[in-house]
Design an enzyme around this catalytic site. Structure first.
Site, PDB file in Angstrom:
ATOM      1  N   GLY A 274       2.392   2.118  10.874  1.00 38.04           N
ATOM      2  CA  GLY A 274       3.411   3.167  10.794  1.00 38.04           C
ATOM      3  C   GLY A 274       4.104   3.476  12.106  1.00 38.04           C
TER       4      GLY A 274
ATOM      5  CD  GLU B 208      -3.146   5.611   6.649  1.00 32.68           C
ATOM      6  OE1 GLU B 208      -3.078   5.705   5.415  1.00 32.68           O
ATOM      7  OE2 GLU B 208      -2.261   5.066   7.347  1.00 32.68           O
TER       8      GLU B 208
ATOM      9  CG  ASN C 263      -1.709   1.226   1.422  1.00 33.71           C
ATOM     10  OD1 ASN C 263      -1.784   2.058   0.510  1.00 33.71           O
ATOM     11  ND2 ASN C 263      -2.329   1.377   2.585  1.00 33.71           N
ATOM     12  CD1 TRP C 264       3.634   1.122  -2.770  1.00 35.81           C
ATOM     13  CD2 TRP C 264       4.080   2.520  -4.461  1.00 35.81           C
ATOM     14  NE1 TRP C 264       4.622   0.554  -3.544  1.00 35.81           N
ATOM     15  CE2 TRP C 264       4.921   1.391  -4.585  1.00 35.81           C
ATOM     16  CE3 TRP C 264       4.178   3.535  -5.423  1.00 35.81           C
ATOM     17  CZ2 TRP C 264       5.844   1.248  -5.617  1.00 35.81           C
ATOM     18  CZ3 TRP C 264       5.090   3.388  -6.466  1.00 35.81           C
ATOM     19  CH2 TRP C 264       5.918   2.264  -6.556  1.00 35.81           C
ATOM     20  CE  LYS C 265      -0.239   3.337   4.757  1.00 39.56           C
ATOM     21  NZ  LYS C 265      -0.263   3.463   6.199  1.00 39.56           N
TER      22      LYS C 265
ATOM     23  N   GLY D  31       2.799  -1.230   4.260  1.00 40.03           N
ATOM     24  CA  GLY D  31       2.771   0.197   3.943  1.00 40.03           C
ATOM     25  C   GLY D  31       4.162   0.706   3.622  1.00 40.03           C
ATOM     26  N   GLY D  32       4.778   1.379   4.584  1.00 43.08           N
ATOM     27  CA  GLY D  32       6.072   2.044   4.386  1.00 43.08           C
ATOM     28  C   GLY D  32       7.125   1.182   3.693  1.00 43.08           C
TER      29      GLY D  32
ATOM     30  CB  SER E  89       4.885  -2.012  12.136  1.00 40.00           C
ATOM     31  OG  SER E  89       4.522  -0.669  12.445  1.00 40.00           O
TER      32      SER E  89
ATOM     33  CG  HIS F  91      -5.862   1.929   5.086  1.00 39.60           C
ATOM     34  ND1 HIS F  91      -5.467   2.916   5.952  1.00 39.60           N
ATOM     35  CD2 HIS F  91      -4.835   1.053   5.010  1.00 39.60           C
ATOM     36  CE1 HIS F  91      -4.246   2.640   6.381  1.00 39.60           C
ATOM     37  NE2 HIS F  91      -3.836   1.518   5.821  1.00 39.60           N
TER      38      HIS F  91
ATOM     39  CD  GLU G 107      -3.523  -2.564   7.173  1.00 37.10           C
ATOM     40  OE1 GLU G 107      -2.363  -2.732   6.787  1.00 37.10           O
ATOM     41  OE2 GLU G 107      -4.197  -1.569   6.864  1.00 37.10           O
TER      42      GLU G 107
END
Ligand code: PGA
Length: 229
Positions: free
Chosen positions: A163, A90, A8-10, A214-215, A193, A88, A157
């Site tokens: 994150g 967010e 997930n590149w956000k 994610g990151g 994470s 998600h 999640e």
């Protein structure tokens, strides 16, 4: 066993980051299913990407019409994307998406031939109040209302793990995934994470069909070892 590794590149990445990632992934030999979910503007950049699948990060709950700024499931399905992340945390947090909205988005995705990756997860205060399983059960049930059981993927999640570098214990992941597995036969990903140091261990837990990253999915030197886990 074959796992699902979704990135997930956000709101990150650009055409050269995509080209670079695809270039690196070309030489990665794995049975695992790799899905990259970049921003909408990078879908369509990836023709000839071979075994890599693509997904969007959200879709509209509506078919079409006067919804400025929204992207429909049909529009996503007209790119090379086969998946779409919905619900998600967010989106739930910053865009007030309820379970009902998430279920409506997932239904649109399925109508247009996409597989929704439906995200659920407890907040830190839910966890501290001992409500994790209750919250997850409610989110899973209400975010999948009316959907065919074999038409979606669930991503567990924990909001407090996204994150932050914090990850639940293996035992806690196993407990939550077992509870979700009792509710639906859908594949269940873990997210929050995930990195190259913990991915293999997390994916060895029962009922963990893969990971949503994610990151670490933005960095080839992190993402490739996760894919190879
Ligand atoms: P993270 O994000 O891997 O950076 O914690 C996961 C996600 O939000 O899907």
């Amino acid at each position: 066993m074959k796992k699902i590794i979704a990135g997930n590149w956000k709101m990150n990445g650009d055409p050269s980051a995509m080209e670079n990632m695809l270039d690196v992934l070309k030489s990665v030999d794995t049975e695992n299913q790799v899905i990259i979910c970049p921003p909408f503007t990078l879908l369509g950049h990836a023709s000839g990407a071979g075994r890599i699948d693509f997904g969007a990060q959200d879709c509209s709950a509506y078919e079409n019409g006067a919804r400025t700024g929204e992207i429909s499931a049909a529009m996503i399905a007209a790119t090379e994307a086969k998946y779409v992340i919905v619900g998600h945390s967010e989106r739930r947090q910053y865009h007030n998406e309820t379970n009902e909205i998430v279920a409506a988005k997932a239904a649109k995705a399925i109508t247009h031939g996409l597989t929704p990756i439906i995200c659920v997860g407890e907040s830190l205060s839910d966890k501290q109040a001992g409500k994790t399983l209750q919250v997850i059960e409610e989110q899973v049930k209400n975010s999948t209302i009316g959907l065919q059981p074999s038409s979606f993927i669930i991503a567990y999640e924990p909001v407090w793990a996204i994150g932050t570098g914090l990850v639940p214990t293996n035992e806690d992941i196993a407990i939550v995934h077992a509870r979700i597995a009792a509710l639906t036969p859908a594949p269940i990903l873990y997210g929050g994470s995930v990195n190259k140091g913990n991915a293999a261990q997390i994916m060895s837990i029962e009922n963990v069909a893969g990971v949503l990253v994610g990151g670490a999915s933005l960095k080839p030197d992190e993402f490739v070892p996760i894919i190879m886990s």
